[in-house]
Enzyme design. Sequence first.
Site, PDB file in Angstrom:
ATOM      1  N   HIS A  19       7.540  11.608   2.157  1.00 52.25           N
ATOM      2  CA  HIS A  19       8.160  12.636   2.991  1.00 52.25           C
ATOM      3  C   HIS A  19       7.457  13.982   2.815  1.00 52.25           C
ATOM      4  CE1 HIS A  19      12.056  10.493   4.206  1.00 52.25           C
ATOM      5  NE2 HIS A  19      11.244   9.601   3.685  1.00 52.25           N
ATOM      6  N   ASP A 108      14.191  17.832   6.499  1.00 51.86           N
ATOM      7  CA  ASP A 108      14.036  16.381   6.564  1.00 51.86           C
ATOM      8  C   ASP A 108      15.252  15.788   7.289  1.00 51.86           C
ATOM      9  OD1 ASP A 108      12.379  14.234   4.450  1.00 51.86           O
ATOM     10  OD2 ASP A 108      14.055  13.516   5.669  1.00 51.86           O
ATOM     11  N   SER A 261       4.115   4.807  -2.355  1.00 57.89           N
ATOM     12  CA  SER A 261       4.540   5.500  -3.560  1.00 57.89           C
ATOM     13  C   SER A 261       5.798   4.926  -4.186  1.00 57.89           C
ATOM     14  CB  SER A 261       4.777   6.974  -3.239  1.00 57.89           C
ATOM     15  OG  SER A 261       5.837   7.099  -2.312  1.00 57.89           O
TER      16      SER A 261
HETATM   17  C1  UDX Z   1       8.187   6.072   2.414  1.00 59.98           C
HETATM   18  C2  UDX Z   1       8.446   4.904   3.371  1.00 59.98           C
HETATM   19  O1  UDX Z   1       7.978   3.681   2.916  1.00 59.98           O
HETATM   20  C3  UDX Z   1       7.967   5.183   4.742  1.00 59.98           C
HETATM   21  O2  UDX Z   1       8.054   4.064   5.568  1.00 59.98           O
HETATM   22  C4  UDX Z   1       8.729   6.350   5.250  1.00 59.98           C
HETATM   23  O3  UDX Z   1       8.561   6.510   6.624  1.00 59.98           O
HETATM   24  C5  UDX Z   1       8.283   7.510   4.416  1.00 59.98           C
HETATM   25  O4  UDX Z   1       8.562   7.297   3.049  1.00 59.98           O
HETATM   26  P1  UDX Z   1       5.982   5.300   1.010  1.00 59.98           P
HETATM   27  O5  UDX Z   1       6.639   4.008   0.760  1.00 59.98           O
HETATM   28  O6  UDX Z   1       5.473   6.033  -0.142  1.00 59.98           O
HETATM   29  O7  UDX Z   1       6.888   6.270   1.882  1.00 59.98           O
HETATM   30  O8  UDX Z   1       4.756   4.937   1.995  1.00 59.98           O
HETATM   31  P2  UDX Z   1       3.967   5.795   3.049  1.00 59.98           P
HETATM   32  O9  UDX Z   1       4.855   6.257   4.155  1.00 59.98           O
HETATM   33  O10 UDX Z   1       2.821   4.994   3.459  1.00 59.98           O
HETATM   34  O11 UDX Z   1       3.509   7.084   2.246  1.00 59.98           O
HETATM   35  C6  UDX Z   1       2.637   7.035   1.152  1.00 59.98           C
HETATM   36  C7  UDX Z   1       1.743   8.246   1.187  1.00 59.98           C
HETATM   37  O12 UDX Z   1       1.060   8.318  -0.047  1.00 59.98           O
HETATM   38  C8  UDX Z   1       0.702   8.176   2.287  1.00 59.98           C
HETATM   39  O13 UDX Z   1       0.593   9.424   2.917  1.00 59.98           O
HETATM   40  C9  UDX Z   1      -0.586   7.836   1.567  1.00 59.98           C
HETATM   41  O14 UDX Z   1      -1.737   8.418   2.136  1.00 59.98           O
HETATM   42  C10 UDX Z   1      -0.338   8.401   0.190  1.00 59.98           C
HETATM   43  N1  UDX Z   1      -1.044   7.597  -0.828  1.00 59.98           N
HETATM   44  C11 UDX Z   1      -0.671   6.321  -1.093  1.00 59.98           C
HETATM   45  C12 UDX Z   1      -2.104   8.188  -1.488  1.00 59.98           C
HETATM   46  O15 UDX Z   1      -2.464   9.336  -1.227  1.00 59.98           O
HETATM   47  N2  UDX Z   1      -2.741   7.443  -2.432  1.00 59.98           N
HETATM   48  C13 UDX Z   1      -2.391   6.173  -2.740  1.00 59.98           C
HETATM   49  O16 UDX Z   1      -3.014   5.585  -3.626  1.00 59.98           O
HETATM   50  C14 UDX Z   1      -1.315   5.589  -2.054  1.00 59.98           C
END
Ligand code: UDX
Length: 437
Positions: A19, A108, A261
């Site tokens: 987020h 948010d 994450s």
């Molecule tokens: C969560 C939900 O899963 C997602 O669907 C919702 O809409 C927002 O919150 P998360 O599970 O962490 O987030 O996944 P994602 O939405 O893909 O966000 C992860 C973020 O961390 C991405 O922006 C990605 O670029 C970043 N990331 C991930 C890194 O910078 N490095 C990494 O090694 C892994």
Amino acid sequence: MKMAMETRILVIPFPIQGHLNPMLQLSKRLVSKGLKVTLVSTNSSLKPNNIISSIDFEFINDGFDAELNPETFDEYIKCFKVVFPQNLAKFMESRKSLGFPFKFVVYDSGMPWMLDVARDLGLDGAPFFTQSCAVNAVYYHLDQGTLKVPSEGCSVALPSMPLLGSDDLPTLVYETDSRQSLRELIVNQMLNIHEPNWILCNTFDKLEEELDQRFHQNTWTRDWRNDNDYGLSLFKPYSETCKTWLDSKAINSVVYVSFGSLAAVGEEQMAEIAWGLRRSNSFFLWVVRESESQKLPKNFSEETSDKGLVVSWSPQLEVLAHKSVGCFMTHCGWNSTLEALSLGVPMVAIPQWTDQTTNAKYVEDVWQVGVRVKVNEKGIVTREEIEVCIREVMEGGRSKDFRRNSEKWKELAKEAVDEGGSSDKNLEEFVAAIVST
Ligand code: UDX
């Protein structure tokens, strides 16, 4: 623009990486349009590694002392909901007594109550939805009672969406989901949806063109052309290690694997992913967060060091933009999905929970930029299935189509954020409205 320079707004994400990232990007774009931004996060359990300078940060206590991880997430939300609003209101009051610099609040969508807090202080506010418009629409129909949740194996038809099977809907629509606080937070996003004058969505017009116009009042995306750093990471990215390793690989030869994450994969599933990667015979860069690393098969990293690199966090935008990456095996978090679409990387979708199942459906059937893995009767994605899916995306009969479609979405994303593009125009309009009130 002189007036805009004097206008400061407050941006309030839910303080988890998925987020923070999109709201940081929004903040940077708003700053580039002349607004000043104070971004609020919490300081109890989350320690960012780096902070960008164009935005002011304010860390407010959310009263949570334990470590935030998938097991403690529900507890965290319970605590956050009570403590954070109180401290936030105190902070805003104190700023008011000092002459109150804020003109608007972007919050948010998981905090619909924020609109009342803002309005009590004489400010207007807008929710920011971190998930896709398709997912917004599903929750909207759930809230309105127009979504009848299908039983297992059945489908549901919602306006302007493909037929959604029971396993395509966000997992949190099901009453049985054990994470009740999270479910409440997500479903309650729609509580006062008709009240704000603006709704900000994390998407771009062409990507979800057909959907409910209610969620298309204002869309934006990050500036995909030249901004590869979010500017606030809660984990330490192994940037140089990843870059050096990727630089040594041929174009489109690497599978990048990440589950975001928060998602926690079971130990058996972890082993299937590991050996599936090995069987695919592709190079792979795999992000396994520290909290997950003990689930890796013994000696896996050593045994596969000729093919793979495992890191605990990557600079994901740089990785996806790297020419050697040919496929992204992703949990389909919305940020990851949007990042892959906007950087033209085909996907193997392996959704875990929340909105990821719906995103995976769109990846495979609507945007046609990859395949979604099949889960067996024990709820496991086998190593054979992982291998088949990776091969299909990397070199299979449809790989050229996936690549072509991915390129198309990449171009459309760029078009949206270019000067005069749909996202750019929406932002200009939004900023102009805030400045002129
Ligand atoms: C969560 C939900 O899963 C997602 O669907 C919702 O809409 C927002 O919150 P998360 O599970 O962490 O987030 O996944 P994602 O939405 O893909 O966000 C992860 C973020 O961390 C991405 O922006 C990605 O670029 C970043 N990331 C991930 C890194 O910078 N490095 C990494 O090694 C892994």
